[in-house]
Write an enzyme that holds these catalytic residues in place. Structure first.
Site, PDB file in Angstrom:
ATOM      1  N   ASP A  74      16.467   7.741   0.851  1.00 57.59           N
ATOM      2  CA  ASP A  74      16.447   9.255   2.033  1.00 57.59           C
ATOM      3  C   ASP A  74      15.392   8.345   2.663  1.00 57.59           C
ATOM      4  OD1 ASP A  74      14.034  11.157   1.197  1.00 57.59           O
ATOM      5  OD2 ASP A  74      14.995   9.237  -1.203  1.00 57.59           O
ATOM      6  N   SER A  75      15.862   9.666   3.774  1.00 52.46           N
ATOM      7  CA  SER A  75      14.279   9.610   4.910  1.00 52.46           C
ATOM      8  C   SER A  75      14.009   7.974   5.639  1.00 52.46           C
ATOM      9  CB  SER A  75      13.728  10.968   4.138  1.00 52.46           C
ATOM     10  OG  SER A  75      12.720  10.944   6.084  1.00 52.46           O
ATOM     11  N   ALA A  76      12.845   8.067   4.864  1.00 51.52           N
ATOM     12  CA  ALA A  76      11.916   6.991   5.682  1.00 51.52           C
ATOM     13  C   ALA A  76      12.686   5.901   4.908  1.00 51.52           C
ATOM     14  CB  ALA A  76      10.809   7.291   5.458  1.00 51.52           C
ATOM     15  N   ILE A 128      20.539   8.822   2.925  1.00 54.65           N
ATOM     16  CA  ILE A 128      20.785  10.206   2.594  1.00 54.65           C
ATOM     17  C   ILE A 128      19.635  10.822   3.666  1.00 54.65           C
ATOM     18  CG2 ILE A 128      20.157  12.150   1.099  1.00 54.65           C
ATOM     19  CD1 ILE A 128      20.104  10.596  -1.141  1.00 54.65           C
ATOM     20  N   HIS A 182      16.949  18.618   5.996  1.00 52.68           N
ATOM     21  CA  HIS A 182      16.321  16.788   5.674  1.00 52.68           C
ATOM     22  C   HIS A 182      16.659  16.788   3.965  1.00 52.68           C
ATOM     23  CE1 HIS A 182      15.091  13.077   6.950  1.00 52.68           C
ATOM     24  NE2 HIS A 182      13.282  13.517   6.099  1.00 52.68           N
TER      25      HIS A 182
END
Length: 932
Positions: free
Chosen positions: A274-276, A302, A559
């Protein structure tokens, strides 16, 4: 809205912070988080009531996710926590989120250490990918990013305890194992593996912050997960995290000698992040593809962060609806970050002082060496106050001398000047590129960092004089391994399942990434990337096969929607992710080539979740009335069948959408990439898969129900031209600067103290190194034949306890970086932070690299100092950076991360009860059900 530099620097509007914010900012701890968040909870209750009253007064029927008080509270709690982190030091946030949290009793978590041998293998892969020239010019060398404090990378095997029933126990090994090792062996019967890479802006978060989510995944796909605690920036900036994630994958498929697990087939592994973490996953996939290494079965991304230049509109438009702080990830000044605690020269952004943009990847771009200044001045590349006047953006574009141009495509000739001349002065870079002009000057229509592309072409461009992202230097942000949306090609990758929230700031780049992967020819990378990267030029023509992609955009979600696991949207996401993982790991590559989507698999795969008996036969499930949340037991161990119901319904929706596209006379290339002669016939026989679909594009409403995504022509992000992507632009730059200047004012005194602390650390580091030298430290580079200590102290190299000594697998240490130019934040090359000193001491006295010839004795004075330092020890290695080594809290048994999990489960139960109550009332009114 337009800005001028004067407005930014000398504007009259000032944001005033409360007395509490300025004088009572505590480090990030469980207690301080509770103190900070409690007023937010109260305020949310009040505002939520007012919001509902306004809707009732206006008789509004429009519903959104935050109509649910529990989601509204959770959203504001997470947002408040992240904002609190920006008012603390980076180290404080890292320590809190990398504190070890015990696993819940219903799960099995077995920690392991990915050894240096796997890390070295990963380093060799990256070295081969970059090549010697790019390693030196862009990365800054091949050694500094291999320096680490630990003897490897922390990882965890994770699964549900019930999957390790006695019936699954292997025969006892001939040697005695502890419980952790025995559990790893017992997991061998679980073939499917999810390699999870956590998020956190590339600089915070850990396997501890994400463990509960990972456990949920493992339970739903009935397998095991492997989580990797990669090193975080800014202490370990790019490409350090990449090396660690690659090492984790190689550790799984090629376990080194002594590993308990057997080699895992790549076809049984799915990347997830997820994210980074999502950005790292897609980047690692491209590296594996480029180097011809075995690929995993698929990847789940994600809310992946894939454009660190912030060049898409949603980065500015969705600020108010996302949990990401308004001005990005700022921090209270510390010895670690920012690079300059106080702005140098009066501001962190200035009007351009040179006409050509600096070359990318030079570590000294922001602080040129004297020799380079002389050379560049001779080449007319730097124009100071006594030289040529700095031009506007348009003047730069329309009047460069041929001496400044370096490629045939960017040569300025009289025909080009006659054609464009005055028109260039009245248009923006967007219109120039969209007009289809093929010979525009790449250097200026696609300015490299630190130049900023201005909205007004008559303005003098801005230049960044500060590092704006913690993960990489400003000059590195356009590299395809930093911002993977700029890859030369995203084709020839394993199937991707990509999720985004419609209200998140990263929405546009995620949508664009998905379409670039599924349609390489329709969404090419911008010319500047191809010109500057030989590998990217090759990839554009080499990897042309579209990647199979399932893209879902969730209404009203922010987010990383999976954080809010009690919502219907998240419950559906968890179920669909699990079904994707099972599908791509249980079918052979040939099958997946034609159908990587479980929604189009026929007959539908069996889904057998654990369901409470009372709920399994509940009348309202059979009535078609669907509650808004599934109920959870107190331990989150038993789940209902609601997510399965959602998945089945959405499976039918996907089938209907595909049928519609096939039967419609108009082609739909963005939804159906390929079509075969028997595709339509496949719908007539339910036993056959719906084959050769290249991309599924969907929206998901707040109830977890899907519908088709808008056509590409109606999505603004897909209308951007390649030349506009991966460019640092004015609006996001000003947004960052506005916040950074607030922080500079708020923490002005702290910044001054930081400078003094750095100087103190440097003196301490020098004393430690000098003392070590006097006690017998000898390095490989010490080749003097007259070294009188060498023969005498050679015997010290392997003296001491088992943990101390020279490690053959440890290639480099902090003293091996001659001729390298690491980023300014890299711990390997610093002496001005406490964490850097800890790394130096460990490298000298405890785990020396192979480049050391001796391990000296600790000087008595240093041992005494260490005894009185709570963060040091005279006989043990000091605690390493919190960006790498987990913190073990022995004071408070309860950690905020466990409290958050309790809050989530509480919200889940309350939302379920609320849903059942509403369903009961409706059902009784309709005469359908009677739950009494």
């Amino acid at each position: 809205m337009k800005w001028t530099f004067e407005d930014i620097r000398f504007g009259t509007e000032t944001t005033f912070h409360s007395f509490f914010d300025v004088f009572f900012i505590m480090p990030v701890t469980t207690v301080s988080s509770a103190v900070h968040i409690t007023p937010v909870v109260i305020k949310t209750f009040i505002n939520h009531g007012k919001r509902k009253a306004r809707k009732a007064k206006d008789r509004s029927d429009e519903r959104d996710a935050r109509d649910d008080i529990f989601f509204d509270q959770a959203f504001n709690i997470v947002k408040a926590f992240i904002e609190m982190g920006t008012k603390n030091t980076v180290e404080s946030l890292q320590a809190f989120t990398n504190t070890h949290v015990p696993a819940p009793y219903w799960a099995v978590v077995s920690p392991v250490l990915i050894p240096l041998s796997s890390c070295n293998h990963a380093a060799d892969v990256l070295i081969d990918w970059f090549g010697p020239e790019e390693l030196k010019r862009v990365v800054g060398g091949e050694r500094w990013w291999q320096v680490r404090g630990l003897d490897g990378v922390d990882g965890e095997w994770i699964t549900e305890k019930e999957y390790l029933s006695p019936g699954n126990r292997n025969s006892e090994p001939p040697w005695k194992l502890n419980d952790t090792d025995a559990d790893i062996l017992r997991m061998e019967t679980l073939e499917t593996v999810m390699l999870y890479v956590h998020g956190g802006g590339y600089f915070w978060g850990s396997i501890n912050t994400h463990r509960y989510q990972i456990i949920r995944y493992a339970r739903k796909f009935k397998g095991r997960a492997f989580a990797v605690n990669y090193r975080k920036a800014p202490q370990y900036p790019w490409p350090c995290p990449l090396q660690d994630v690659i090492a984790a994958y190689l550790y799984l498929i090629q376990p080194p000698l002594g590993s308990l697990h057997k080699p895992i087939l790549p076809s049984k592994i799915v990347f997830a992040g997820d994210s980074a973490g999502g950005g790292l996953c897609i980047t690692v996939l491209t590296i594996l593809r480029d180097m011809g290494l075995p690929m995993p079965a698929g990847a789940v991304l994600i809310s992946p962060w894939v454009d660190l230049t912030h060049s898409f509109p949603s980065i500015v438009q969705n600020t108010s609806t996302d949990i990401i702080p308004q001005h990005g990830f700022l921090a209270k000044p510390s010895t670690l970050w920012p690079v300059d605690p106080q702005p140098q020269g009066g501001s962190r952004i200035t009007p351009a002082t040179s006409n050509p943009p600096p070359k990318p990847g030079h570590a000294d771009t922001l602080r040129p060496s004297q020799g380079r200044i002389i050379k560049d001045t001779a080449d007319n590349r730097y124009h100071h106050s006594g030289g040529e006047q700095v031009k506007t953006q348009v003047e730069m574009l329309d009047g460069r001398d041929t001496d400044d141009l370096e490629t045939p495509n960017s040569r300025h000739d009289s025909n080009r000047g006659a054609i464009h001349g005055q028109n260039l002065r009245q248009s923006s870079s967007k219109s120039i590129i969209k007009e289809g002009i093929d010979d525009y000057d790449v250097d200026f229509w696609e300015p490299k960092p630190p130049k900023v592309l201005m909205e007004d072409p008559d303005a003098v461009p801005l230049e960044l004089r500060a590092q704006i992202q913690l993960y990489a230097t400003t000059e590195q942000l356009t590299h395809p391994l930093v911002s993977p949306v700029l890859q030369g090609s995203l084709g020839n990758l394993p199937p991707l399942y990509i999720l985004a929230g419609n209200d998140e700031v990263l929405r546009d780049e995620i949508i664009y990434l998905a379409h670039r992967a599924a349609h390489p020819a329709e969404y090419p990378v911008r010319r500047g990337v191809l010109r500057d990267g030989i590998r990217q030029q090759e990839n554009k023509n080499k990897f042309t096969t579209p990647t199979k992609v399932h893209l879902q955009v969730f209404d009203d979600m922010c987010h990383v929607l999976t954080v809010f696991s009690f919502t219907r949207s998240a419950k559906y996401a968890y179920r669909s992710i699990a079904e994707f993982v099972k599908h791509v790991t249980r079918h052979d590559p040939e099958h997946l080539k034609h159908n990587p989507f479980p929604e189009l698999h026929r007959p539908p795969s069996e889904i057998s979740p654990q369901v409470e008996v009372a709920e399994r036969h509940s009348p309202f499930l059979q009535s078609g009335i669907r509650p808004t949340s599934e109920s959870q037991s107190g331990d989150d161990h038993q789940i209902s069948d609601f997510d399965t119901q959602m998945f089945r319904r959405n499976q039918a929706n996907a089938e209907e959408e595909v049928k519609y596209k096939y039967t419609d006379a108009m082609p739909a290339p963005h939804c159906v990439s390929e079509r075969t002669s028997d595709a339509h016939d496949s719908h007539q026989t339910v036993a056959k898969d719906i084959r050769n679909i290249g991309m599924i594009r969907e929206r998901v409403d707040i109830h977890g129900i899907t519908r088709p995504l808008e056509s590409p022509e109606k999505i603004p992000a897909l209308q951007l031209q390649p030349g506009q992507i991966g460019i640092i632009k004015e609006a996001p730059t000003i947004k960052w600067l506005t916040g950074q200047e607030e922080w500079d004012k708020m923490f002005k005194k702290s910044a001054k103290r930081v400078t003094e602390r750095r100087m103190k650390c440097e003196r301490k580091a020098k004393r430690i190194i000098d003392n070590a030298r006097s006690q017998g430290l000898v390095l490989d580079r010490d080749t003097s034949e007259g070294n009188y200590q060498q023969n005498l102290l050679q015997t010290l190299s392997r003296v001491g306890d088992d943990a101390a000594g020279i490690q053959d697998d440890r290639r480099w240490g902090p003293f091996d970086l001659e001729d390298e130019t690491p980023p300014p934040t890299a711990i390997a090359n610093r002496h001005d932070t406490p964490e850097a000193i800890a790394l130096i001491k460990k490298s000298i006295y405890h785990t020396a690299p192979i480049t050391h010839r001796t391990v000296p004795k600790l000087r008595t004075s240093d041992a005494i100092r260490a005894a009185f330092d709570p963060k040091d020890d005279p006989s043990k290695a000091p605690q390493q950076s919190v960006s790498e080594q987990q913190v073990h809290n022995h004071i408070l048994p309860i950690h905020g991360l466990r409290i958050w999990d309790g809050i989530v489960r509480y919200f889940g139960k309350k939302t379920s009860q609320k849903a059942k109550s509403g369903t009961k009332q409706v059902g009784e009114q309709l005469g359908i059900i009677n739950l009494d």
